[in-house]
Write an enzyme that holds these catalytic residues in place. Structure first.
Site, PDB file in Angstrom:
ATOM      1  N   LYS A 110       1.829   2.560   2.537  1.00 47.84           N
ATOM      2  CA  LYS A 110       1.701   3.521   3.286  1.00 47.84           C
ATOM      3  C   LYS A 110       2.322   2.677   4.968  1.00 47.84           C
ATOM      4  O   LYS A 110       3.008   1.769   5.310  1.00 47.84           O
ATOM      5  CB  LYS A 110      -0.073   2.999   4.301  1.00 47.84           C
ATOM      6  CG  LYS A 110      -0.837   4.105   3.291  1.00 47.84           C
ATOM      7  CD  LYS A 110      -2.392   2.681   2.979  1.00 47.84           C
ATOM      8  CE  LYS A 110      -2.775   3.435   4.813  1.00 47.84           C
ATOM      9  NZ  LYS A 110      -4.324   2.838   4.942  1.00 47.84           N
ATOM     10  N   LYS A 118       0.392  -0.987  -0.120  1.00 49.72           N
ATOM     11  CA  LYS A 118       0.189   0.083  -0.024  1.00 49.72           C
ATOM     12  C   LYS A 118       0.623   1.203  -0.231  1.00 49.72           C
ATOM     13  O   LYS A 118       0.415   2.012  -0.284  1.00 49.72           O
ATOM     14  CB  LYS A 118      -0.965   0.179   1.671  1.00 49.72           C
ATOM     15  CG  LYS A 118      -1.891  -1.351   1.285  1.00 49.72           C
ATOM     16  CD  LYS A 118      -2.414  -1.128   2.472  1.00 49.72           C
ATOM     17  CE  LYS A 118      -3.588  -2.936   2.678  1.00 49.72           C
ATOM     18  NZ  LYS A 118      -3.938  -2.335   4.463  1.00 49.72           N
TER      19      LYS A 118
END
Length: 143
Positions: free
Chosen positions: A47, A45
């Site tokens: 992230k 992701k």
């Protein structure tokens, strides 16, 4: 016993997360929360979480609606998780609507998308905190 499963990062835990977990748990007797690992968040992701996996897991385990927290290490594990934990209902926030409909065909689980709490999100919290930090930095430079 009716078993429910949901997935997420649950970083900067807030009342929107609690609302989702509460509503998911109300759909059954046992709630499994599959928590994105730090590696999965970064590799899949892109992230970076504020809290690491163990801290996020500790927070989730303290919530009365949550019965079990397990790690999410890849996108593909959903089918095997549903089968392994004998899940009746797969629950996600409505921002994922349609993304996991295939699970109903590949497992016996019902797929449900719950409305998110509209005025709160981790992304917005991070934006607000960054804006406040920049304003504070600007104010200290101006003085």
């Amino acid at each position: 016993m009716k078993r429910i499963i949901t997935y997420g990062t649950f970083d900067l835990l807030h009342y929107g997360h609690i609302n989702l977990l509460k509503r998911a748990r109300e759909m059954g007797d046992y709630l499994v929360v599959v928590l994105s690992s730090d590696e999965f968040n970064w590799e899949a992701k892109q992230k970076k979480t504020y809290f690491d996996y163990e801290k996020r897991k500790q927070l989730l385990e303290a919530i009365r609606y949550v019965d079990l927290v397990i790690p999410e290490n890849n996108w593909e594990q959903k089918v095997s998780d549903i089968k392994l934990y004998q899940i009746d209902t797969f629950v996600m926030g409505d921002d994922w609507r349609g993304q996991f409909d295939f699970l109903a065909d590949e497992t016996d689980a019902e797929v449900v998308y719950l409305d998110r709490t509209p005025e709160i999100s981790t992304t917005q919290i991070k934006k607000d905190l960054n804006a406040k930090a920049l304003a504070t930095e600007h104010d200290s430079i101006v003085k």
